[in-house]
Design an enzyme around this catalytic site. Structure first.
Site, PDB file in Angstrom:
ATOM      1  N   LYS A 269      23.219  62.359  15.226  1.00 61.45           N
ATOM      2  CA  LYS A 269      24.278  61.448  14.781  1.00 61.45           C
ATOM      3  C   LYS A 269      23.656  60.218  14.125  1.00 61.45           C
ATOM      4  O   LYS A 269      22.455  59.968  14.246  1.00 61.45           O
ATOM      5  CB  LYS A 269      25.154  61.040  15.964  1.00 61.45           C
ATOM      6  CG  LYS A 269      24.411  60.275  17.051  1.00 61.45           C
ATOM      7  CD  LYS A 269      25.315  59.947  18.221  1.00 61.45           C
ATOM      8  CE  LYS A 269      24.557  59.164  19.312  1.00 61.45           C
ATOM      9  NZ  LYS A 269      25.423  58.779  20.429  1.00 61.45           N
TER      10      LYS A 269
ATOM     11  N   TYR B 198      15.156  28.563   7.733  1.00 66.84           N
ATOM     12  CA  TYR B 198      16.494  28.024   7.905  1.00 66.84           C
ATOM     13  C   TYR B 198      16.612  27.267   9.225  1.00 66.84           C
ATOM     14  O   TYR B 198      16.087  27.676  10.265  1.00 66.84           O
ATOM     15  CB  TYR B 198      17.525  29.160   7.914  1.00 66.84           C
ATOM     16  CG  TYR B 198      17.893  29.681   6.545  1.00 66.84           C
ATOM     17  CD1 TYR B 198      18.504  28.863   5.602  1.00 66.84           C
ATOM     18  CD2 TYR B 198      17.635  31.005   6.211  1.00 66.84           C
ATOM     19  CE1 TYR B 198      18.851  29.350   4.358  1.00 66.84           C
ATOM     20  CE2 TYR B 198      17.983  31.513   4.959  1.00 66.84           C
ATOM     21  CZ  TYR B 198      18.585  30.668   4.043  1.00 66.84           C
ATOM     22  OH  TYR B 198      18.942  31.159   2.801  1.00 66.84           O
TER      23      TYR B 198
END
Length: 387
Positions: A47, A266
């Site tokens: 999956k 940042y």
């Protein structure tokens, strides 16, 4: 082991390179199949695009290793996978039938996992319209409260059988298998045993990757490993019995020297305490490197640990390379994110998550190299550029 190649010779413009060892995935499959023995079917869970590694490539490699039973999460995944595998395999859909998908599921010979009575009723109606019996798996809820029929629904399903459904397997899923001593495991095993008794003569499945290692009482007739196939440790805190199958490197975009007191990244979350050499790498949270990795994790170059400096940006990552000899790291150098010095589980731990999330989050911008397809001219070289 992953083939050793000159990464810079193999790619042209990618910011980062993900190398996937298909043979290693096959070896992991055979290891798991050997652990449960020949009387137990070992399936392969592919999956989420085989946990991000490419189901179109991974599933055929598992087939070559002997796998004939495959599990995905969604019907669309199953329909796509059908094109990449021979017809002698069985493909199961864990989330069962989406509304309106019954016809496509039946036409492709996909086996749904029926998680509720309404899914079962829809599959029965499809069988009646098709004029033939249709195979299905029944999932029972043994204590996870996620998917599966409750004991009351199981009783209704068994006591008032729906026409056309051929139950091939009854299954459940363990919630705490990665903690082998957790009392939930035995509770779920006992609960599953009681519910499965309502389906006499039907094959049973309970164990996922970690469940395989709890013990033979959890193996039943079919096991469903996923993460362990891809090298994630099924036994957290213990030695990983699985082989690593991925390596991730990122390219250096820029190297710069900054003075003591410089702010990095940042939010100015890091201030240098000394003159520092920084390298900016072409990988960020858009590539699956979680933002929480900032100021917490590290990468490696030639065996040296390079701490992450500041926050992770969308497309870039800054690391402190001050401890390397001057000039050792330059524009274009490849730095190890996952590899011999740092496993997928190590990387995940540094970001405060698990290997499952880290692996399935790896982005689509990487240059993907399947180790078995590297041209023969690269084999026999001294090895990958030292990381």
């Amino acid at each position: 082991m992953l083939a050793r190649v000159e990464v810079n010779d193999m790619v042209q413009h990618a910011g980062a390179v993900l190398t996937i060892d298909l043979a290693g995935i096959g070896r992991n499959y055979r290891l798991l199949a050997g652990k449960v023995g020949p009387r137990v079917t070992c399936a392969g869970v592919v999956k989420a695009d085989a946990y991000g590694l490419g189901a179109d490539r991974v599933a055929p490699a598992l087939y070559q290793a002997g796998c004939r039973s495959f599990f995905v999460a969604h019907l669309d995944e199953a329909l796509d996978l059908r094109h990449h595998l021979p017809r002698d395999v069985t493909i199961y859909v864990l989330n069962g039938l989406p509304l309106g998908g019954e016809g496509d599921c039946a036409a492709a010979g996909i086996v749904p996992v029926l998680n509720s009575l309404d899914q079962a009723q829809a599959w029965s109606q499809q069988a009646c319209e098709s004029g033939r019996k249709l195979a299905a798996v029944v999932q029972v809820d043994s204590g996870m409260s996620r998917l599966g029929m409750t004991p009351r629904e199981v009783a209704q399903f068994v006591d008032a059988p729906l026409a056309g459904i051929d139950v091939a397997l009854v299954m459940s899923h363990l919630a705490c298998a990665d903690e082998t001593a957790h009392p939930a495991n035995e509770y779920q095993r006992e609960t599953f045993a009681v519910l499965a008794q309502r389906f006499p003569g039907i094959r049973r499945s309970l164990a996922n990757s970690s469940g395989i290692f709890i013990g033979g009482a959890f193996h039943h007739d079919l096991v469903r490993p996923g993460a362990a196939l891809y090298g994630i440790n099924p036994l957290p805190g213990q030695v990983n019995p699985m082989l690593p199958v991925v390596r991730l490197t990122a390219q250096v975009v820029q190297v710069r020297d900054v003075e003591a007191g410089a702010h990095v990244g940042y939010g100015w979350t890091l201030k240098t305490a000394r003159p520092t050499r920084l390298a900016t790498l072409a990988i960020g949270y858009a590539d699956g490197l979680q933002r929480a990795f900032g100021n917490a994790g590290a990468v490696y170059f030639r065996g040296k640990r390079l701490p992450v400096a500041g926050r992770v940006s969308m497309d870039s990552l800054i690391v402190d390379c001050s401890d390397l000899p001057e000039g050792a790291l330059a524009r274009g150098s490849q730095v190890e994110i996952i590899g011999g010095h740092q496993s997928i589980d190590d990387l995940a731990s540094a970001a405060g998550t698990i290997g499952y999330e880290m692996l399935t989050s790896l982005g689509r911008r990487y240059e993907r190299i399947y180790a078995e397809e590297i041209d023969a001219r690269w084999r026999g070289r001294a090895g990958m550029t030292a990381l």
